[in-house]
Write a protein that holds these residues in place. Structure first.
Motif, PDB file in Angstrom:
ATOM      1  N   ARG A 190      25.971  16.992  42.324  1.00  0.00           N
ATOM      2  CA  ARG A 190      25.134  15.902  41.802  1.00  0.00           C
ATOM      3  C   ARG A 190      24.722  16.185  40.363  1.00  0.00           C
ATOM      4  NH1 ARG A 190      21.416  15.930  45.628  1.00  0.00           N
ATOM      5  NH2 ARG A 190      22.638  14.445  46.861  1.00  0.00           N
ATOM      6  N   VAL A 191      24.280  17.416  40.105  1.00  0.00           N
ATOM      7  CA  VAL A 191      23.853  17.765  38.758  1.00  0.00           C
ATOM      8  C   VAL A 191      25.042  17.754  37.795  1.00  0.00           C
ATOM      9  CG1 VAL A 191      22.837  19.588  37.329  1.00  0.00           C
ATOM     10  CG2 VAL A 191      21.857  19.057  39.579  1.00  0.00           C
ATOM     11  N   LYS A 192      26.169  18.293  38.229  1.00  0.00           N
ATOM     12  CA  LYS A 192      27.353  18.306  37.366  1.00  0.00           C
ATOM     13  C   LYS A 192      27.808  16.885  37.026  1.00  0.00           C
ATOM     14  CE  LYS A 192      29.279  22.832  38.584  1.00  0.00           C
ATOM     15  NZ  LYS A 192      30.468  23.575  39.058  1.00  0.00           N
ATOM     16  N   LEU A 193      27.756  15.980  38.007  1.00  0.00           N
ATOM     17  CA  LEU A 193      28.160  14.603  37.760  1.00  0.00           C
ATOM     18  C   LEU A 193      27.174  13.905  36.833  1.00  0.00           C
ATOM     19  CD1 LEU A 193      29.385  13.716  41.346  1.00  0.00           C
ATOM     20  CD2 LEU A 193      30.797  13.648  39.283  1.00  0.00           C
ATOM     21  N   ARG A 194      25.896  14.116  37.064  1.00  0.00           N
ATOM     22  CA  ARG A 194      24.889  13.512  36.183  1.00  0.00           C
ATOM     23  C   ARG A 194      25.036  14.018  34.747  1.00  0.00           C
ATOM     24  NH1 ARG A 194      19.590  14.105  40.207  1.00  0.00           N
ATOM     25  NH2 ARG A 194      19.877  12.118  41.321  1.00  0.00           N
ATOM     26  N   ALA A 195      25.408  15.303  34.615  1.00  0.00           N
ATOM     27  CA  ALA A 195      25.569  15.884  33.281  1.00  0.00           C
ATOM     28  C   ALA A 195      26.908  15.548  32.654  1.00  0.00           C
ATOM     29  CB  ALA A 195      25.394  17.405  33.365  1.00  0.00           C
ATOM     30  N   PRO A 204      12.154  10.151  37.737  1.00  0.00           N
ATOM     31  CA  PRO A 204      12.818   9.030  37.067  1.00  0.00           C
ATOM     32  C   PRO A 204      14.333   9.013  37.190  1.00  0.00           C
ATOM     33  CG  PRO A 204      12.152  10.676  35.459  1.00  0.00           C
ATOM     34  CD  PRO A 204      11.584  11.118  36.768  1.00  0.00           C
ATOM     35  N   VAL A 205      14.953  10.135  37.517  1.00  0.00           N
ATOM     36  CA  VAL A 205      16.405  10.158  37.691  1.00  0.00           C
ATOM     37  C   VAL A 205      16.681   9.820  39.159  1.00  0.00           C
ATOM     38  CG1 VAL A 205      18.515  11.507  37.443  1.00  0.00           C
ATOM     39  CG2 VAL A 205      16.579  11.923  35.905  1.00  0.00           C
ATOM     40  N   LYS A 206      17.071   8.605  39.391  1.00  0.00           N
ATOM     41  CA  LYS A 206      17.216   8.094  40.753  1.00  0.00           C
ATOM     42  C   LYS A 206      18.617   8.348  41.312  1.00  0.00           C
ATOM     43  CE  LYS A 206      13.083   6.257  40.339  1.00  0.00           C
ATOM     44  NZ  LYS A 206      11.915   6.904  40.987  1.00  0.00           N
ATOM     45  N   ARG A 207      18.677   8.344  42.624  1.00  0.00           N
ATOM     46  CA  ARG A 207      19.975   8.438  43.283  1.00  0.00           C
ATOM     47  C   ARG A 207      20.808   7.209  42.942  1.00  0.00           C
ATOM     48  NH1 ARG A 207      20.531  11.755  48.011  1.00  0.00           N
ATOM     49  NH2 ARG A 207      19.193  13.583  47.681  1.00  0.00           N
ATOM     50  N   ASP A 208      22.099   7.446  42.745  1.00  0.00           N
ATOM     51  CA  ASP A 208      23.040   6.381  42.417  1.00  0.00           C
ATOM     52  C   ASP A 208      24.095   6.330  43.517  1.00  0.00           C
ATOM     53  OD1 ASP A 208      25.915   5.909  40.978  1.00  0.00           O
ATOM     54  OD2 ASP A 208      24.364   4.598  40.148  1.00  0.00           O
ATOM     55  N   ASP A 209      24.264   5.163  44.132  1.00  0.00           N
ATOM     56  CA  ASP A 209      25.166   5.058  45.277  1.00  0.00           C
ATOM     57  C   ASP A 209      26.600   5.417  44.915  1.00  0.00           C
ATOM     58  OD1 ASP A 209      23.088   4.314  46.894  1.00  0.00           O
ATOM     59  OD2 ASP A 209      23.480   2.150  46.747  1.00  0.00           O
ATOM     60  N   VAL A 210      27.031   4.998  43.736  1.00  0.00           N
ATOM     61  CA  VAL A 210      28.400   5.298  43.309  1.00  0.00           C
ATOM     62  C   VAL A 210      28.577   6.798  43.144  1.00  0.00           C
ATOM     63  CG1 VAL A 210      30.097   4.994  41.464  1.00  0.00           C
ATOM     64  CG2 VAL A 210      28.685   3.049  42.201  1.00  0.00           C
ATOM     65  N   LEU A 211      27.591   7.432  42.503  1.00  0.00           N
ATOM     66  CA  LEU A 211      27.665   8.884  42.304  1.00  0.00           C
ATOM     67  C   LEU A 211      27.608   9.623  43.641  1.00  0.00           C
ATOM     68  CD1 LEU A 211      25.993  10.931  39.522  1.00  0.00           C
ATOM     69  CD2 LEU A 211      25.594  11.616  41.879  1.00  0.00           C
ATOM     70  N   GLU A 212      26.748   9.150  44.551  1.00  0.00           N
ATOM     71  CA  GLU A 212      26.630   9.811  45.859  1.00  0.00           C
ATOM     72  C   GLU A 212      27.943   9.714  46.639  1.00  0.00           C
ATOM     73  OE1 GLU A 212      23.993  11.715  46.916  1.00  0.00           O
ATOM     74  OE2 GLU A 212      23.371  11.402  44.840  1.00  0.00           O
TER      75      GLU A 212
END
Length: 851
Positions: A395-400, A53-61
């Motif tokens: 990726r994990v650090k940004l999501r968190a 359910p936690v999808k890739r986000d273009d801005v975050l990528e």
């Protein structure tokens, strides 16, 4: 093991499962050689593609790419290094900019067991500020702190400790589990920590394993559902409050098959077929990853002989490529060093296999960092693999929100120490205790008890919060604790005392079962001593094998005509037929944690005689019918437990266990098999080690020299199948076969075994030579073999043996052996040895006999 075709409800799963024939299933259990992994035919179609359910986000990528483009190789590798707080300083963090760090079990800020929450927060803040200080390393990426909060924030004094997983599995209450995880996350965030190494999703198939209590069940169904609940409780739901201010990063562990090793051997070998690996051991990852888990921990164990830390098929092809996991994979405690060809300081194989973060405690972190950089520069590790690993970490650090959140000391719940051990949290823990209790026997409906009567409470577990909490409680093994180390907690007895006193009854506590007035009933609280991984491994499920002190207490009370209610504390089901026979009622309490008062709320009625709380717990592990029935699992062929999976009485149910259970101890089928400790080389888990007084070194080369001892290889029958040891007389020299964990060797005593080996005297001497066996906590038994050695001919090999009872009589505890073979001397003497083994049925004819 039966080939399990589970009827799984997986609404968020796109899955293709390939069947496995009966012949294939049986073949998977054939004994395999070391090259088994190379011969194993993989079938990737067995594994699902998960709808994560936690999808890739273009801005975050794009942010990840932008950050990565500015980083040097040194900064990237530093993100992949996770040292431990006992082995780095704040200045090390400032210099290197590690991506993460951890505290292992029993590690505390300032090395102070009683460190306050403020001490934890200060260390978190100092490390964070050092990590974003770019004055030395040019790096300002925030670090994250990982901790083993496996049944609450269990390293911190005063935190709420919930029942261990085995008890939570008996409760079978996913909503409660999510609530427990959310409370744990909150208490962890109070101390400024970002990341928790939980949940453990091992499906335990052999109850001899010392980590059995870390498993929710022997069956994957509960494990799959609980994994999702724990991840949601720790991280928040992917569609709301995901990794918010009171949430932490979770870690689903240990990937993969740790609960299914042969013989229940910790860090051992799992030989399940690939279909079984998914059907049984993979389900916790289906649950956890589809709930959005952001990290996965690699397991110490092997699969068909290949160490999981170096298994590219499992870590990359299965987990990342097929299942679609886009978080990071972290190693376990120097697990990379166990891969053949690797050391703790040097291991390109694990990065190439798919590991993203080295967990590297001890001072090995610095050479590992330097060697990894060199291996990337040489091409041994592709630059693309480093970039992928660091991208996953970012990726994990940004999501968190690690880049955006305030520093640890300034976060939303940081420093709110009133939340650690808060009454509302303890109330939930007490509910978990109540729901985890399983009633195995209730002869004559003796339970529930009237609190207005005269109660005797006995047993060493009654007023012992440390014992009832088990391992991973303040200290790693859960040992060395007192009730004062659990402020705010309650022992099982204290709950009894409160209930009985409030009702006007009489209660008396006596560990030995003594009393001033004959009681109406005795409650005896007893069970296993605390242990954690490795140390908890046993080879037989017979409780208190060879030392039945608790049974003697039960029988003493029974002989006095006192009805007995047993409350059994344990990290696994155990063979307790004799204890069951001596009890009118028997409660499996597992390891309830810091809120022992929850037990009283079920065992006693209200003051008016009505039921307060009924039993609701059901066995999530089958209860054994013999001491050797360690592999006993729901759906097995020839399934014949004493009490089946799902069993659990409620008040008023018909009692099924009478007091005539078979008390004859079954013998293991392999009881007459010799145990080889050394043949050409030391056999796992034993490692050849030499010591000179306080200095000790593992033998890693053909010759090793210390002041008191020299060891080198020699040829007896074939090349380098023996070792020559020379004691110099410059202090005490010692050569030993040592294990990192204690081993249970009692079955060899029961089979009248001797330790035998080939020995050769290299010169004429009258030196004193000792043969020893050591056990944990500095216990050992020494046998003087000087006279026998002096009588031997020089330069001639001969077989020599010593009855194991000789070591026992001199102090060895065979249940806790950590050095199975030790030769020591303070004198000048040279000898050689080869072919060391424990040989059943040979004690009577041993050269030294102590029968």
């Amino acid at each position: 093991m039966k080939n399990l075709k589970l009827k799984l409800l997986l609404p968020t799963l796109i899955i293709a499962v390939v069947g496995c024939s009966k012949e294939q299933s049986e073949e998977s259990h054939v004994e395999r050689t070391d090259d088994a992994a190379a011969k194993l035919q993989h079938n990737i179609d067995i594994w699902p593609t998960l709808d994560i359910p936690v999808k890739r986000d273009d801005v975050l990528e794009q942010k990840i790419k932008d950050i990565l483009s500015t980083m040097t190789l040194e900064q990237k590798v530093a993100q992949m290094i996770q040292p431990e707080i006992r082995d780095i300083t704040v200045e090390d963090m400032r210099t290197y900019g590690f991506g993460s760090y951890l505290n292992g079990g029993g590690a505390f800020p300032n090395n102070d067991k009683h460190a306050t929450p403020s001490d934890w927060i200060k260390l978190a803040e100092d490390m964070y500020q050092a990590s974003i200080d770019d004055s030395i390393d040019g790096n300002s990426i925030p670090t994250i702190w990982g901790t083993d909060a496996v049944h609450g924030h269990n390293n911190v004094i005063g935190a709420t400790l919930f029942p261990h997983n085995i008890g939570l599995g008996a409760a079978n209450h996913p909503e409660l589990i999510e609530k427990i995880a959310a409370i744990t996350a909150t208490e962890v965030m109070v101390t400024g920590i970002d990341w928790v190494f939980a949940p453990t999703v091992a499906v335990v198939r052999d109850d001899r394993w010392g980590r059995t209590y870390e498993g929710y069940s022997e069956d994957p169904e509960i494990v799959r559902e609980y994994s999702a609940s724990i991840v949601k409780g720790l991280q928040g739901h992917p569609d709301k409050d995901f990794l918010g201010d009171s949430r932490v990063i979770s870690t689903v562990k240990h990937f993969l098959g740790d609960g299914g090793t042969e013989g229940g051997d910790d860090q051992g070998n799992n030989i399940a077929s690939e279909q079984e690996l998914f059907d049984i051991h993979g389900q916790g990852y289906v649950g956890g990853l589809t709930a959005g888990a952001q990290s996965v921990m690699a397991s110490f164990n092997s699969w068909h002989g290949e160490k999981n830390h170096g298994n590219k098929y499992l870590l990359t092809t299965v987990l990342k490529d097929k299942m679609g996991f886009d978080g990071f994979v972290v190693g376990d405690w120097n697990g990379h060093g166990q891969i053949p060809g690797c050391t703790n300081e040097n291991c390109s194989q694990t990065i190439n296999a798919g590991l993203d973060i080295f967990m590297v405690p001890t001072d090995a972190w610095k050479p590992l960092y330097e060697n990894t950089i060199s291996q990337v520069k040489s091409g041994e590790i592709p630059q693309a693999r480093i970039d992928d690993a660091v991208s996953r970490i970012l990726r994990v650090k940004l999501r968190a929100g690690i880049f955006d959140k305030p520093s640890p000391a300034n976060r939303a719940v940081s420093g709110k120490v009133e939340l650690i051990g808060a009454q509302a949290h303890r109330d939930v823990a007490r509910q978990a205790v109540r729901e985890s209790l399983v009633l195995l026997k209730n002869q004559g409906n003796i339970l529930p008890l009237n609190p207005k009567t005269n109660i005797l409470v006995a047993g060493d577990g009654a007023d012992n919060i440390g014992k009832q909490s088990g391992g991973w409680s303040i200290t790693w093994q859960g040992t060395g604790n007192e009730n004062s180390d659990f402020p705010g907690g309650s022992s099982i007895y204290s709950g009894f005392e409160q209930v009985v006193s409030a009702a006007g009854g009489n209660i008396e506590l006596s560990v030995e079962g003594e009393y001033t007035a004959k009681p109406d009933v005795a409650i005896v609280v007893f069970g296993e001593e605390p242990y954690a991984e490795g140390t908890g491994d046993i080879d037989n499920l017979d409780y208190q094998r060879g030392n039945k002190t608790d049974l003697a207490l039960l029988n003493k009370l029974k002989a006095q005509g006192i009805p007995v209610v047993s409350v059994f504390i344990s990290g696994r089901p155990m063979w307790v037929n004799a204890e069951l026979n001596a009890s009118n009622a028997f409660v499996a309490a597992w390891l309830p944690g810091s809120e022992g008062a929850g037990v009283s709320e079920v065992l006693f009625t209200k003051a008016d005689g009505s039921i307060n709380y009924d039993f609701t717990g059901k066995l999530s592990f089958s209860w054994p019918n013999s001491a050797t029935q360690a592999v006993l699992n729901r759906h097995d062929e020839n399934y014949k437990p004493l009490l089946p999976y799902g069993f659990g009485l409620k008040y008023g149910d018909e009692n099924v266990l009478e007091s005539d259970l078979n008390e004859v101890v079954a013998q293991a089928n392999n009881v007459n098999k010799e145990l080889v400790l050394f043949e050409q080389t030391a056999k796992a888990p034993w490692q050849l080690t030499v010591s000179s007084d306080e200095q000790s070194e593992p033998v890693t080369s053909s010759i090793i020299e210390l002041p008191a001892i020299t060891l080198k290889t020699m040829d007896k029958d074939i090349q380098e199948d023996a070792r020559t040891v020379t004691f110099t007389g410059n202090g005490k020299g010692e050569v030993s076969l040592a294990s990192n964990f204690v081993e249970d060797l009692r079955s060899y005593v029961e089979s009248e075994a001797a330790i035998s080996f080939a020995i050769r005297k290299e010169d004429v001497t009258t030196a004193k030579v000792m043969l020893e066996m050591h056990c944990e906590e500095d216990c050992f038994g020494a046998v003087d073999i000087s006279s026998q050695f002096a009588a031997m001919a020089v330069n001639e090999w001969q077989e020599f043996s010593v009855d194991l009872n000789c070591f026992i009589q001199n102090g060895t505890n065979m249940a806790r052996v950590n050095k199975a073979f030790v030769i020591s001397s303070n004198d000048e003497v040279s000898l050689s040895f080869a072919g060391i083994k424990l040989e059943p049925n040979s004690a009577q004819n041993a050269d030294i006999n102590c029968q």
